[in-house]
Design a protein around this motif. Structure first.
Motif, PDB file in Angstrom:
ATOM      1  N   THR A 122      26.035  48.284  54.554  1.00  8.49           N
ATOM      2  CA  THR A 122      24.669  47.780  54.624  1.00  8.49           C
ATOM      3  C   THR A 122      24.696  46.264  54.732  1.00  8.49           C
ATOM      4  O   THR A 122      25.684  45.626  54.357  1.00  8.49           O
ATOM      5  N   ASP A 123      23.623  45.694  55.259  1.00  8.28           N
ATOM      6  CA  ASP A 123      23.564  44.237  55.365  1.00  8.28           C
ATOM      7  C   ASP A 123      23.403  43.584  53.995  1.00  8.28           C
ATOM      8  O   ASP A 123      24.035  42.574  53.692  1.00  8.28           O
ATOM      9  N   LEU A 124      22.517  44.153  53.180  1.00  8.41           N
ATOM     10  CA  LEU A 124      22.119  43.504  51.929  1.00  8.41           C
ATOM     11  C   LEU A 124      22.097  44.510  50.786  1.00  8.41           C
ATOM     12  O   LEU A 124      21.529  45.604  50.918  1.00  8.41           O
ATOM     13  N   VAL A 125      22.711  44.137  49.669  1.00 10.03           N
ATOM     14  CA  VAL A 125      22.603  44.893  48.417  1.00 10.03           C
ATOM     15  C   VAL A 125      21.930  44.004  47.390  1.00 10.03           C
ATOM     16  O   VAL A 125      22.322  42.849  47.217  1.00 10.03           O
ATOM     17  N   THR A 126      20.896  44.534  46.738  1.00  6.56           N
ATOM     18  CA  THR A 126      20.286  43.841  45.612  1.00  6.56           C
ATOM     19  C   THR A 126      20.552  44.635  44.336  1.00  6.56           C
ATOM     20  O   THR A 126      20.543  45.864  44.339  1.00  6.56           O
ATOM     21  N   VAL A 127      20.786  43.899  43.264  1.00  5.92           N
ATOM     22  CA  VAL A 127      21.010  44.490  41.944  1.00  5.92           C
ATOM     23  C   VAL A 127      20.205  43.635  40.967  1.00  5.92           C
ATOM     24  O   VAL A 127      20.625  42.537  40.614  1.00  5.92           O
ATOM     25  N   SER A 128      19.041  44.103  40.550  1.00  3.01           N
ATOM     26  CA  SER A 128      18.178  43.274  39.724  1.00  3.01           C
ATOM     27  C   SER A 128      17.897  43.923  38.380  1.00  3.01           C
ATOM     28  O   SER A 128      17.436  45.055  38.305  1.00  3.01           O
ATOM     29  N   TYR A 129      18.206  43.172  37.327  1.00  5.05           N
ATOM     30  CA  TYR A 129      17.979  43.611  35.950  1.00  5.05           C
ATOM     31  C   TYR A 129      18.629  44.977  35.686  1.00  5.05           C
ATOM     32  O   TYR A 129      18.036  45.850  35.060  1.00  5.05           O
ATOM     33  N   VAL A 130      19.853  45.130  36.153  1.00  3.72           N
ATOM     34  CA  VAL A 130      20.573  46.398  36.031  1.00  3.72           C
ATOM     35  C   VAL A 130      21.846  46.233  35.213  1.00  3.72           C
ATOM     36  O   VAL A 130      22.201  47.104  34.414  1.00  3.72           O
ATOM     37  N   LEU A 131      22.562  45.128  35.397  1.00  4.66           N
ATOM     38  CA  LEU A 131      23.876  44.978  34.775  1.00  4.66           C
ATOM     39  C   LEU A 131      23.804  45.094  33.262  1.00  4.66           C
ATOM     40  O   LEU A 131      24.760  45.566  32.629  1.00  4.66           O
ATOM     41  N   ASN A 132      22.670  44.691  32.670  1.00  5.76           N
ATOM     42  CA  ASN A 132      22.557  44.767  31.213  1.00  5.76           C
ATOM     43  C   ASN A 132      22.527  46.205  30.700  1.00  5.76           C
ATOM     44  O   ASN A 132      22.777  46.459  29.525  1.00  5.76           O
ATOM     45  N   ALA A 163      29.560  47.095  45.642  1.00  9.07           N
ATOM     46  CA  ALA A 163      28.617  46.324  46.452  1.00  9.07           C
ATOM     47  C   ALA A 163      29.357  45.373  47.384  1.00  9.07           C
ATOM     48  O   ALA A 163      29.012  45.239  48.564  1.00  9.07           O
ATOM     49  N   ALA A 164      30.396  44.702  46.867  1.00 18.78           N
ATOM     50  CA  ALA A 164      31.159  43.767  47.688  1.00 18.78           C
ATOM     51  C   ALA A 164      31.856  44.462  48.849  1.00 18.78           C
ATOM     52  O   ALA A 164      32.001  43.888  49.930  1.00 18.78           O
ATOM     53  N   ALA A 165      32.276  45.701  48.630  1.00 21.86           N
ATOM     54  CA  ALA A 165      32.992  46.433  49.675  1.00 21.86           C
ATOM     55  C   ALA A 165      32.061  46.964  50.757  1.00 21.86           C
ATOM     56  O   ALA A 165      32.513  47.284  51.863  1.00 21.86           O
ATOM     57  N   SER A 166      30.755  47.057  50.457  1.00 24.65           N
ATOM     58  CA  SER A 166      29.843  47.718  51.398  1.00 24.65           C
ATOM     59  C   SER A 166      28.870  46.768  52.085  1.00 24.65           C
ATOM     60  O   SER A 166      28.311  47.123  53.125  1.00 24.65           O
ATOM     61  N   ALA A 167      28.654  45.569  51.541  1.00 22.69           N
ATOM     62  CA  ALA A 167      27.569  44.724  52.029  1.00 22.69           C
ATOM     63  C   ALA A 167      28.057  43.404  52.586  1.00 22.69           C
ATOM     64  O   ALA A 167      29.108  42.895  52.203  1.00 22.69           O
ATOM     65  N   GLN A 168      27.266  42.833  53.503  1.00 19.64           N
ATOM     66  CA  GLN A 168      27.502  41.472  53.964  1.00 19.64           C
ATOM     67  C   GLN A 168      27.025  40.450  52.938  1.00 19.64           C
ATOM     68  O   GLN A 168      27.603  39.374  52.796  1.00 19.64           O
ATOM     69  N   THR A 169      25.949  40.818  52.242  1.00 24.30           N
ATOM     70  CA  THR A 169      25.338  39.907  51.269  1.00 24.30           C
ATOM     71  C   THR A 169      24.995  40.682  50.007  1.00 24.30           C
ATOM     72  O   THR A 169      24.483  41.805  50.085  1.00 24.30           O
ATOM     73  N   ALA A 206      23.488  34.653  44.762  1.00 25.03           N
ATOM     74  CA  ALA A 206      23.385  35.224  46.100  1.00 25.03           C
ATOM     75  C   ALA A 206      24.653  34.842  46.837  1.00 25.03           C
ATOM     76  O   ALA A 206      24.899  33.654  47.097  1.00 25.03           O
ATOM     77  N   ALA A 207      25.478  35.837  47.139  1.00 23.14           N
ATOM     78  CA  ALA A 207      26.783  35.590  47.759  1.00 23.14           C
ATOM     79  C   ALA A 207      26.876  36.364  49.062  1.00 23.14           C
ATOM     80  O   ALA A 207      26.288  37.438  49.203  1.00 23.14           O
TER      81      ALA A 207
END
Length: 330
Positions: free
Chosen positions: A155-165, A179-185, A264-265
């Motif tokens: 996918t182009d973009l993965v967002t992960v918001s208020y989840v890691l906790n 996420a790093a293996a599947s996304a550009q951003t 944002a990486a």
């Protein structure tokens, strides 16, 4: 012809109807209980949002704040990559889909959208709310456990918001690596607390190790110059308060400020900010004090005075989280 309402207004209108028929006291009690669960220190692999009443109350209360925080992070990223627009987006642990609305507000138009979450009631309500936004009507809502067994398509973009906790350390690591293996951003947003910042830094380090560059908020991809335990990097987004917000929290202000930390990486070409304003600017007579994260991996305080001319005017208009100096300065 009337222009369509911006996603933020459309979202608020959709959320306003969620609590119809739900007694205000019940909604407030549901929010209080859910906040207590979310602020707990024990990670969970089961849904916290149990039924539609839970989800409706929590969505009406939290979606606007999540939207504004994620939107601010995405806008900062978009400034660093002005020629890029994602054609696909996966929102991991997205619940009712606030991040999908934020992506649409940042890059209007249609794209392939997938929302993954382990709470079926949250996904169902997110699907219902999304019918108000033409760009999200074809989004795919999928129940998935977010953990070590997670797999993601390219996918182009993965967002992960208020989840890691909500995750165990092992699940956090697995999620970031997947996420790093599947996304550009990859854009990760957490609460603007010392613990939230620590989770963001942990994810930032893993993304850099996987070959990503930090596009925002940092002006570099080197080690964060903030000393852990002494301070933390976070920002603020203004959120209009609903009647439910005022009922739960008390007070009469029509707004509140959502504090958040983010990274944002990307693997894309990106031009990070020359420097980033990391505290609210202090405006004094004839001068503005700016606390900056600099590209040389240093934290500095700059004093901008009237003798700096146009730069002084820009400093007076600068906001917490802005790039410095502004790119449109003459």
């Amino acid at each position: 012809m009337t222009a369509p309402a911006p996603p933020s207004e459309t979202l608020r209108a959709a959320l306003a109807g969620l609590l119809h028929g739900l007694p205000p006291k019940q909604a407030a009690q549901a929010v209080d209980r859910l906040i207590a669960n979310y602020r707990g220190t024990t990670p969970t692999d089961t849904p916290i949002l149990r039924d539609r009443a839970d989800v409706a109350a929590y969505a009406a209360y939290r979606m606007p704040a999540t939207f504004e925080a994620v939107h601010a992070a995405l806008e900062a990223f978009a400034e660093a990559t002005p020629d890029w627009t994602p054609t696909s987006h996966t929102d991991v642990g997205g619940g009712t889909g606030a991040a999908t609305w934020a992506v649409n507000a940042t890059w209007p138009g249609d794209r392939a959208v997938t929302v993954l979450d382990w709470s079926e009631p949250a996904l169902a309500l997110g699907r219902e709310i999304a019918t108000a936004n033409p760009a999200l009507r074809d989004a795919h809502w999928q129940r998935t456990r977010i953990g070590t067994d997670l797999t993601l398509p390219a996918t182009d973009l993965v967002t992960v918001s208020y989840v890691l906790n909500e995750l165990t350390p092992a699940d956090r690591t697995a999620l970031v690596d997947t996420a790093a293996a599947s996304a550009q951003t990859v854009v990760i947003v957490e609460a603007g607390t010392p613990a939230g910042y620590a989770r963001v830094i942990e994810a930032r380090d893993r993304l850099i190790a996987a070959g990503f560059r930090v596009a925002a908020p940092c002006p570099h991809s080197a080690a964060c110059p903030i000393v852990a335990g002494e301070d933390w990097c976070h920002f603020s987004a203004r959120v209009s308060r609903s009647s439910l917000h005022r009922q739960v929290k008390g007070g009469s202000l029509p707004y509140e400020d959502e504090k958040f930390s983010y990274v944002a990486a990307t693997r894309l070409p990106a031009t990070p900010a020359p420097a980033r304003v990391i505290r609210r600017p202090q405006i004094r007579k004839g001068q503005v004090l700016l606390d900056l994260c600099e590209p040389d991996e240093q934290l500095t305080r700059r004093t901008v005075t009237k003798r700096h001319g146009d730069l002084y005017k820009a400093a007076r208009d600068a906001a917490w989280g802005d790039p410095w100096p502004p790119s449109d300065r003459p």
